[in-house]
Design a protein around this motif. Structure first.
Motif, mmCIF file in Angstrom:
data_model
loop_
_atom_site.group_PDB
_atom_site.id
_atom_site.type_symbol
_atom_site.label_atom_id
_atom_site.label_comp_id
_atom_site.label_asym_id
_atom_site.label_seq_id
_atom_site.Cartn_x
_atom_site.Cartn_y
_atom_site.Cartn_z
ATOM 1 N N MET A 1 0.843 -1.188 0.000
ATOM 2 C CA MET A 1 0.000 0.000 0.000
ATOM 3 C C MET A 1 0.877 1.236 0.000
ATOM 4 N N GLY A 2 0.629 2.157 -0.913
ATOM 5 C CA GLY A 2 1.351 3.414 -0.942
ATOM 6 C C GLY A 2 0.572 4.492 -0.209
ATOM 7 N N ASP A 3 1.217 5.159 0.725
ATOM 8 C CA ASP A 3 0.597 6.209 1.538
ATOM 9 C C ASP A 3 1.405 7.482 1.342
ATOM 10 N N VAL A 4 0.813 8.455 0.649
ATOM 11 C CA VAL A 4 1.516 9.685 0.296
ATOM 12 C C VAL A 4 0.922 10.853 1.068
ATOM 13 N N ASN A 5 1.782 11.656 1.677
ATOM 14 C CA ASN A 5 1.364 12.884 2.342
ATOM 15 C C ASN A 5 1.876 14.081 1.547
ATOM 16 N N PHE A 6 0.979 15.031 1.245
ATOM 17 C CA PHE A 6 1.411 16.233 0.551
ATOM 18 C C PHE A 6 2.322 17.061 1.459
ATOM 19 N N PRO A 7 3.243 17.832 0.893
ATOM 20 C CA PRO A 7 4.098 18.692 1.728
ATOM 21 C C PRO A 7 3.293 19.654 2.605
ATOM 22 N N SER A 8 2.152 20.110 2.108
ATOM 23 C CA SER A 8 1.219 20.931 2.891
ATOM 24 C C SER A 8 -0.183 20.656 2.376
ATOM 25 N N PRO A 9 -1.221 20.822 3.221
ATOM 26 C CA PRO A 9 -2.586 20.534 2.776
ATOM 27 C C PRO A 9 -2.996 21.406 1.589
ATOM 28 N N ILE A 10 -3.840 20.835 0.733
ATOM 29 C CA ILE A 10 -4.413 21.577 -0.394
ATOM 30 C C ILE A 10 -5.783 22.076 0.039
ATOM 31 N N THR A 11 -6.014 23.370 -0.131
ATOM 32 C CA THR A 11 -7.152 24.016 0.525
ATOM 33 C C THR A 11 -8.354 24.231 -0.381
ATOM 34 N N THR A 12 -8.388 23.623 -1.547
ATOM 35 C CA THR A 12 -9.553 23.757 -2.419
ATOM 36 C C THR A 12 -10.717 22.919 -1.886
ATOM 37 N N THR A 41 -4.962 16.125 2.373
ATOM 38 C CA THR A 41 -3.645 15.915 2.972
ATOM 39 C C THR A 41 -2.761 14.915 2.227
ATOM 40 N N GLY A 42 -3.310 14.152 1.301
ATOM 41 C CA GLY A 42 -2.508 13.171 0.585
ATOM 42 C C GLY A 42 -3.398 12.164 -0.113
ATOM 43 N N PHE A 43 -2.843 11.007 -0.449
ATOM 44 C CA PHE A 43 -3.644 9.960 -1.080
ATOM 45 C C PHE A 43 -3.055 8.603 -0.749
ATOM 46 N N MET A 44 -3.870 7.579 -0.959
ATOM 47 C CA MET A 44 -3.425 6.197 -0.787
ATOM 48 C C MET A 44 -3.745 5.408 -2.052
ATOM 49 N N VAL A 45 -2.920 4.440 -2.355
ATOM 50 C CA VAL A 45 -3.125 3.580 -3.516
ATOM 51 C C VAL A 45 -2.478 2.237 -3.220
ATOM 52 N N ARG A 46 -3.067 1.182 -3.717
ATOM 53 C CA ARG A 46 -2.546 -0.165 -3.491
ATOM 54 C C ARG A 46 -1.973 -0.719 -4.783
ATOM 55 N N GLN A 47 -0.818 -1.356 -4.688
ATOM 56 C CA GLN A 47 -0.238 -2.028 -5.837
ATOM 57 C C GLN A 47 -0.811 -3.437 -5.963
ATOM 58 N N TYR A 48 -1.099 -3.827 -7.190
ATOM 59 C CA TYR A 48 -1.521 -5.192 -7.499
ATOM 60 C C TYR A 48 -0.439 -5.818 -8.371
ATOM 61 N N ALA A 49 -0.197 -7.090 -8.192
ATOM 62 C CA ALA A 49 0.736 -7.801 -9.059
ATOM 63 C C ALA A 49 0.155 -9.173 -9.326
ATOM 64 N N ASN A 50 -0.024 -9.524 -10.573
ATOM 65 C CA ASN A 50 -0.651 -10.792 -10.903
ATOM 66 C C ASN A 50 0.168 -11.539 -11.947
ATOM 67 N N PRO A 51 1.059 -12.443 -11.514
ATOM 68 C CA PRO A 51 1.858 -13.211 -12.474
ATOM 69 C C PRO A 51 0.995 -14.031 -13.421
ATOM 70 N N GLN A 52 -0.201 -14.452 -12.961
ATOM 71 C CA GLN A 52 -1.093 -15.234 -13.826
ATOM 72 C C GLN A 52 -1.409 -14.481 -15.108
ATOM 73 N N ALA A 53 -1.660 -13.184 -14.992
ATOM 74 C CA ALA A 53 -2.060 -12.401 -16.150
ATOM 75 C C ALA A 53 -0.897 -11.692 -16.827
ATOM 76 N N HIS A 54 0.167 -11.369 -16.065
ATOM 77 C CA HIS A 54 1.194 -10.480 -16.606
ATOM 78 C C HIS A 54 2.593 -11.048 -16.572
ATOM 79 N N GLY A 55 2.739 -12.335 -16.288
ATOM 80 C CA GLY A 55 4.037 -12.978 -16.365
ATOM 81 C C GLY A 55 5.017 -12.492 -15.316
ATOM 82 N N ASN A 56 6.304 -12.660 -15.623
ATOM 83 C CA ASN A 56 7.346 -12.344 -14.654
ATOM 84 C C ASN A 56 7.392 -10.865 -14.295
ATOM 85 N N ALA A 57 6.923 -9.999 -15.188
ATOM 86 C CA ALA A 57 6.959 -8.565 -14.905
ATOM 87 C C ALA A 57 6.163 -8.221 -13.654
ATOM 88 N N ALA A 58 5.146 -9.025 -13.353
ATOM 89 C CA ALA A 58 4.319 -8.741 -12.182
ATOM 90 C C ALA A 58 5.078 -8.935 -10.881
#
Length: 204
Positions: A1-12, A41-58
């Protein structure tokens, strides 16, 4: 899981736009922007890796790149040769020294089609494969906000379903997407109506 915090909050009030790219293979999902209107304040994203569908690159580490764009008025000085533009109320709307996001390739309708190899697994798991023509450029980022966020399918046994996708190994001619479906009956498809390819005007 990637957890990113912005350097400062975005106020929009509006959520900032998050664009993702990778050196080559990228398969991510479960995306969301952290915070609330006026205090993103930031965002989160999860990495998926599936050797079944994408071979060794996954199995390789995904070198994810990102940048954030918002609707904040640009700040700073135009410099000796730049220009600054303001609206009738005096609010600045453009400055040549700003780092702008260049957008292209918004489809008029959903351009995803059902093609490619679905991902299957135990207990009837099924994630259909959808693809959309992409730009062919390794420099183009994809807008994550709606495309890679989870969807809520009410009145089903699995109401929250993860959209995940990105770029296939060595191939930028298509954008590859999947959506958790848990069975092969009436699979849902990715939302291509909110899709943009983008790149920053200045190197990041």
């Amino acid at each position: 899981m990637g957890d990113v915090n912005f350097p400062s909050p975005i106020t929009t009030y509006e959520r900032p736009l998050i664009f993702l790219n990778a050196s080559d293979y990228m398969m991510v999902g479960n995306f969301f922007v952290k915070g609330s209107p006026g205090n993103w304040t930031g965002f989160m994203v999860r990495q998926y890796a599936n050797p079944q569908a994408h071979g060794n690159a996954a199995n390789d580490y995904m070198q994810i790149k990102w940048y954030c764009a918002s609707y904040l008025a640009p700040e700073g000085s135009p410099g000796e040769y730049g220009i600054s533009i303001r609206d009738a109320s005096g609010a600045r709307t453009f400055i040549t020294t700003a780092s702008l996001a260049l957008l292209n390739s918004q489809p008029e309708t959903n351009k995803f089609v059902s093609q490619g190899t679905p991902i299957t697994g135990s207990a009837g798991y099924y994630a259909p494969s959808q693809q959309m023509p992409w730009t062919g450029s390794y420099g183009d980022f994809v807008l994550a906000n709606a495309l890679l966020s989870c969807v809520n399918i009410a009145a089903t046994s699995q109401p929250i379903r993860a959209n995940f996708g990105g770029f296939l190994p060595g191939n930028r001619s298509v954008l590859q997407m999947y959506c958790d479906n848990y069975n092969g009956v009436n699979p849902i498809t990715a939302n291509g109506r909110t899709l943009f390819a983008s790149k920053p005007m200045k190197p990041i």
